[in-house]
Design an enzyme around this catalytic site. Structure first.
Site, PDB file in Angstrom:
ATOM      1  CG  ASP A 452     -59.617 -73.114 -35.512  1.00  0.00           C
ATOM      2  OD1 ASP A 452     -58.812 -72.192 -35.323  1.00  0.00           O
ATOM      3  OD2 ASP A 452     -60.809 -72.932 -35.802  1.00  0.00           O
ATOM      4  CG  ASP A 519     -62.355 -66.413 -37.758  1.00  0.00           C
ATOM      5  OD1 ASP A 519     -62.033 -67.312 -38.564  1.00  0.00           O
ATOM      6  OD2 ASP A 519     -62.533 -66.636 -36.540  1.00  0.00           O
TER       7      ASP A 519
HETATM    8  C1  GLA Z   1     -62.446 -70.372 -35.588  1.00  0.00           C
HETATM    9  C2  GLA Z   1     -62.099 -70.449 -37.051  1.00  0.00           C
HETATM   10  C3  GLA Z   1     -63.367 -70.488 -37.870  1.00  0.00           C
HETATM   11  C4  GLA Z   1     -64.197 -71.685 -37.460  1.00  0.00           C
HETATM   12  C5  GLA Z   1     -64.466 -71.642 -35.970  1.00  0.00           C
HETATM   13  C6  GLA Z   1     -65.115 -72.913 -35.497  1.00  0.00           C
HETATM   14  O1  GLA Z   1     -63.043 -69.167 -35.275  1.00  0.00           O
HETATM   15  O2  GLA Z   1     -61.293 -69.388 -37.426  1.00  0.00           O
HETATM   16  O3  GLA Z   1     -63.082 -70.521 -39.240  1.00  0.00           O
HETATM   17  O4  GLA Z   1     -63.516 -72.861 -37.814  1.00  0.00           O
HETATM   18  O5  GLA Z   1     -63.271 -71.458 -35.224  1.00  0.00           O
HETATM   19  O6  GLA Z   1     -65.351 -72.897 -34.138  1.00  0.00           O
END
Ligand code: GLA
Length: 756
Positions: A452, A519
């Site tokens: 990420d 997301d």
């Molecule tokens: C980001 C990612 C999510 C999740 C969060 C965790 O927003 O896109 O899918 O992994 O971080 O903090």
């Protein structure tokens, strides 16, 4: 420097060059500058060029801006030599497309600057199967004094205007890659990113389409960049009705010093073309990404159905909760358990812990290795989340090494999601990440990593880089880290993520076969997001999960069937609390996964098309289809956004099948829950019951109705014309043959060839 731009399907040296070349048989106006004193018609501004410098009469946006060793910006690169090679030309520090020697061919054209001993090599590789050409340039300084690159794009291409429209894919967090089209007008249009990554604001890929091109017909040109940092794409319509297109590293705050003997290699640009509209164009890009971009070990390989702990748990979990979720997911057929954020020391919310990699012993008293082993014992693979490019001020790493964070001395650092960015220009930081991530991977024997990166970059400065080199060196640092961790562990499936699709680009795809698309898991918005990205990237690259409804991002309620029907056109996953599902929902999910596994190859690698339902008055319907390589199996998703009343009959139109062959069309069975009908159930029952009372709530837990299933046998020609589906519910007379879509309803149809 002048090379005539020729059709990409033509050989470089072709007898057609003369016919295809842009003619210069008159002077292009009184203010023009002639490149050659002997030839007043030789005006660069009115010609199609393959590369163009500055100060020689071409007033369009130049792909380069170089302060040459002679201290001037005027540049005139002219042909010196060329070389044709089998295969592709590997790059030193950047990822690039790859193909076998018999699948692709390269040409390197070396140009020399007329006044300085500086060369520019244009590198082209033609990928025949995908109908794509990659392009990049290498600039080499052979003068004693340094030169300064202020802009050096990867390609530039000129064409006569054909009433072009420009298509870009734009958005922001949780609303990535929405398609926007506009007619190209005189002037310049820029599609770029300045956030430090390819960004969710404007994907690097963009398209040019001729007037009247649509999904299935018309000429469309596509451009993309194998790069994950600040990108810059532009299309300029000049006063001579010529269109120039370019793409490369963003010149924003860029300044690169090239000393004697050094060279600078730009990232690779990708170009493709189709006469079969936007779907034809995306087929080229899909084939290119699947066969020439994603790591070899993952090319054509099945992507597992995964369960992800993020939306169901956020930071609130312990080992017991995770194990019970894993057990349930295994029962439903999921294959990989992904432990998302929150597993390491100090990470109980998003204020602390990034940078530290020791396991949170309260959550995992026996360590992460033991936990991963338990998951594997259940028969699932184990995957884990990292955010390795980041650091929280509240972390052991920051306390020990504040200098590891990106910041500029004397300027207060700004935070994003409470965190700072690690300085990947610093080799010690890179070593730290490679070691720490590697240790966890080895301890847990993880077979999947979600990588990420959750903020844009600010205060871009490093003690390990010149100011104007920071952004590019950061990305080179990232590629170095990814290469060191994952090239040595090729069995690991890497899913890149940056708050969803903030870094959905060809550079990341060279390491990571799939990307967490967004997301936003609301299927109504995913139609736009996945639909937008599908112009540039195949389904095998798009992580798509079924989540809880109402959706976290929109508070919208959507049927479980639609959440699945959208997600199955990608790499299917589930990201909801399985413990609170009703028995009826659990059994529906089991059926969904079984269906996905049966048709996984078609979903992930089948030929994909977007087919808007053109007759729809309300423009509230669309169809996606994907067909197996042999075209014997097609899966079509019919999606409705807001329901209307008394609309025309819905049509399912599937072009491109064998006209004379017979196909069986069947609706994938899916469930309707009593809860969906609220108080309306009174019309079906002899007595009136409280829709939220015990009886109906209990009934909803265990029973569901089968949604309308249709079966047809028909010829490919009938499907091409469009078969008519059963009527939708219009407020009266429900029966088994009524399609009950409502808002955000959808169905999947399988279309199987039964005889030739
Ligand atoms: C980001 C990612 C999510 C999740 C969060 C965790 O927003 O896109 O899918 O992994 O971080 O903090």
């Amino acid at each position: 420097m002048v090379i005539l731009s020729i059709s990409i399907t033509e050989q470089l040296v072709s007898p057609d060059v003369e016919a295809l070349s842009h003619k210069r048989t008159t002077q292009a106006g009184s203010t023009v500058v002639a490149y050659d004193r002997e030839d007043p018609f030789y005006c660069l501004d009115a010609m199609c060029l393959e590369w163009s410098g500055n100060g020689k009469g071409d007033y369009r946006y130049s792909p380069e801006e170089i302060k040459l060793p002679n201290n001037g910006f005027v540049s005139d690169f002219v042909y010196e030599s060329h070389e044709i090679k089998a295969g592709f030309v590997p790059m030193k520090e950047l990822p690039c497309a790859q193909g076998k020697e018999d699948e692709c061919q390269s040409v390197l054209i070396t140009l020399r600057e007329k006044a300085c001993n500086v060369t520019l090599t244009l590198v082209y590789t033609v990928y025949k199967k995908a109908n794509c050409i990659t392009r990049r340039v290498i600039l080499e300084n052979n003068e004693d004094s340094p030169l300064i690159i202020r802009r050096l794009l990867s390609m530039s291409m000129d064409m006569p205007n054909m009433g072009f429209s420009l298509t870009t894919f734009d958005g922001d967090w949780a609303r990535e890659a929405h398609r926007h089209d506009r007619l190209l007008q005189p002037g310049i249009f820029i599609n770029d990113s300045r956030t430090g990554s390819s960004s969710n604001k404007h994907n690097p890929g963009f398209l040019l389409s001729e007037k009247n091109a649509d999904n299935s017909k018309g000429r469309v040109y596509g451009f993309n960049l194998v790069y994950s940092g600040n990108h810059f794409g532009f299309a300029e319509l000049n006063s001579h009705e010529l269109v120039r297109v370019g793409i490369g590293i963003n010149p924003h705050c860029f300044e690169w010093t090239l000393k004697k003997g050094d060279n600078f290699e730009t990232p690779e640009a990708v170009m493709t073309f189709s006469e079969d509209g936007f779907n034809g164009l995306s087929k080229n890009f899909h084939s290119f990404v699947n066969d020439n971009i994603v790591p070899k070990d993952w090319q054509g390989k099945d992507r597992p159905v995964l369960y992800n702990s993020w939306e169901p748990c956020f930071f609130k979990f312990n080992q017991g909760k995770l194990l019970s979720l894993a057990r349930l997911s295994k029962k439903m057929g999921m294959e990989l358990f992904v432990l998302d954020d929150g597993w390491f020391e100090g990470r109980n919310d998003d204020n602390a812990g990034l940078g530290d990699y020791s396991t949170n012993r309260k959550k995992f008293p026996f360590g992460l290795g033991r936990f991963a082993k338990k998951i594997r014992k259940m028969g699932m693979e184990f995957g884990i989340w990292f955010e390795p490019e980041m650091i929280n001020e509240n972390s052991n790493l920051f306390r020990a090494h504040p200098e590891y964070a990106v910041s500029q001395p004397g300027i207060e650092s700004t935070l994003g999601r409470n965190q700072l960015v690690l300085d990947l220009c610093n080799p010690l930081v890179r070593d730290y990440i490679v070691d720490s991530v590697g240790k966890v991977l080895d301890e847990t024997k993880a077979s999947y990593v979600k990588w990420d990166m959750n903020r844009h970059i600010s205060e871009f400065w490093s003690a390990h880089s010149r100011a104007g080199e920071f952004f590019h060196r950061y990305i080179l640092g990232l590629y170095d880290i990814l290469g060191r961790i994952f090239k040595t562990r090729p069995h690991i499936l890497l899913e890149s993520c940056s708050s969803g699709g903030n870094r959905f680009d060809l550079g990341m795809l060279c390491f990571s076969p799939q990307v967490w698309t967004s997301d936003c898991t609301d299927p109504a918005l995913r139609l736009d997001i996945q639909g937008g990205l599908s112009h540039l990237y195949p389904q095998s690259t798009m992580g798509a999960h079924v989540s809880d409804s109402p959706h976290q991002q929109t508070l919208r309620n959507t049927p479980l069937s639609t959440r699945y029907n959208v997600s199955c056109f990608g790499c299917l996953g589930y990201e909801l609390d399985l413990r609170f599902l009703t028995p009826a929902e659990k059994s529906e999910i089991k059926d969904q996964i079984a269906f996905y596994k049966t048709h996984r190859k078609t979903f992930q690698y089948g030929t994909f098309e977007r087919l808007p339902v053109v007759s729809s008055r309300l423009e509230n319907k669309s169809v996606w289809r994907c067909s197996s390589k042999d075209n014997k199996e097609t899966i079509a998703g019919f999606f409705q956004t807001q329901a209307g009343v008394g609309e025309e009959a819905d049509t399912l139109r599937i072009p491109g099948l064998e006209s004379a062959a017979t196909y069986r069309v069947t609706t994938r069975p899916q469930k309707l829950y009593i809860r969906r009908f609220g108080g309306l159930v009174k019309h079906l029952l002899p007595v009136t019951l409280n829709p939220d009372g015990f009886i109906l709530r209990t009934a909803n837990r265990f029973y569901s109705l089968l949604d309308c299933v249709e079966n047809y046998e028909c010829k490919g020609s009938a499907l091409a014309a469009g078969i008519l589906l059963n009527n939708q519910f219009t407020g009266r007379h429900y029966n088994n043959n009524t399609r009950l879509l409502g808002d955000y309803g959808s169905s999947i149809y399988t279309i199987t060839k039964i005889s030739s």
